[in-house]
Design an enzyme around this catalytic site. Sequence first.
Site, PDB file in Angstrom:
ATOM      1  N   ASP A   1      29.511  60.960  30.042  1.00 51.17           N
ATOM      2  CA  ASP A   1      28.669  62.140  30.182  1.00 51.17           C
ATOM      3  C   ASP A   1      27.360  61.778  30.888  1.00 51.17           C
ATOM      4  O   ASP A   1      26.549  61.025  30.348  1.00 51.17           O
ATOM      5  CB  ASP A   1      28.376  62.711  28.799  1.00 51.17           C
ATOM      6  CG  ASP A   1      27.763  64.090  28.848  1.00 51.17           C
ATOM      7  OD1 ASP A   1      27.204  64.467  29.896  1.00 51.17           O
ATOM      8  OD2 ASP A   1      27.851  64.797  27.825  1.00 51.17           O
TER       9      ASP A   1
ATOM     10  N   CYS B   1      34.741  69.594  29.075  1.00 51.50           N
ATOM     11  CA  CYS B   1      33.815  68.537  28.666  1.00 51.50           C
ATOM     12  C   CYS B   1      32.972  69.069  27.512  1.00 51.50           C
ATOM     13  O   CYS B   1      33.248  70.140  26.984  1.00 51.50           O
ATOM     14  CB  CYS B   1      32.956  68.041  29.829  1.00 51.50           C
ATOM     15  SG  CYS B   1      31.686  69.191  30.392  1.00 51.50           S
TER      16      CYS B   1
ATOM     17  N   ARG C   1      30.264  67.716  33.809  1.00 53.13           N
ATOM     18  CA  ARG C   1      31.557  67.172  34.228  1.00 53.13           C
ATOM     19  C   ARG C   1      32.631  68.219  34.481  1.00 53.13           C
ATOM     20  O   ARG C   1      33.261  68.223  35.541  1.00 53.13           O
ATOM     21  CB  ARG C   1      32.064  66.161  33.192  1.00 53.13           C
ATOM     22  CG  ARG C   1      31.203  64.920  33.104  1.00 53.13           C
ATOM     23  CD  ARG C   1      31.599  64.021  31.968  1.00 53.13           C
ATOM     24  NE  ARG C   1      31.301  64.672  30.689  1.00 53.13           N
ATOM     25  CZ  ARG C   1      31.650  64.206  29.508  1.00 53.13           C
ATOM     26  NH1 ARG C   1      32.344  63.076  29.425  1.00 53.13           N
ATOM     27  NH2 ARG C   1      31.323  64.845  28.401  1.00 53.13           N
TER      28      ARG C   1
END
Length: 152
Positions: A125, A9, A15
């Site tokens: 996100d 990520c 994440r």
Amino acid sequence: MKHSIIFVCHGNICRSVSAQYIMQDMVDREGVADDFFIDSAATSTEEIGNPVYPPMKAVLENKGIPIGDHRARQLRKSDYEKYDLIIGMDEENMYYMRLILGDDPCHKVHYLMEYTDTPDAKIEDPWYTRRFALCADQIEEGCRGLLEFLAY
């Protein structure tokens, strides 16, 4: 067969590290941990060396996911050879992953949600959305699908 997977990520503090720990917990519970090497990385350098972001860590802890001593790191070109699967979360991740890794002749690069009933979905996100629980639920769904895809 040993599977090596790296989740990627933007910063490697929400994440991708969540996917690493969720997937590790799943393979541990299934008794197949020896068949996996699971890691995570960032496309950016912004968070290098930082631990799991506290709100994300709290969500994982509430789910009972064991959390290790993570420190964010950046994806490297050499990771392409090291991992069988390189899993991103959204379009921005994919763009920078391809810049870092170059071509994908072995078709190792995928989105996590490809392994679910909503293969075109992306995992936003939570740094920006503040929806940490939703993010963790999506990651859990993606990891479950990935594990099933790998025939466990």
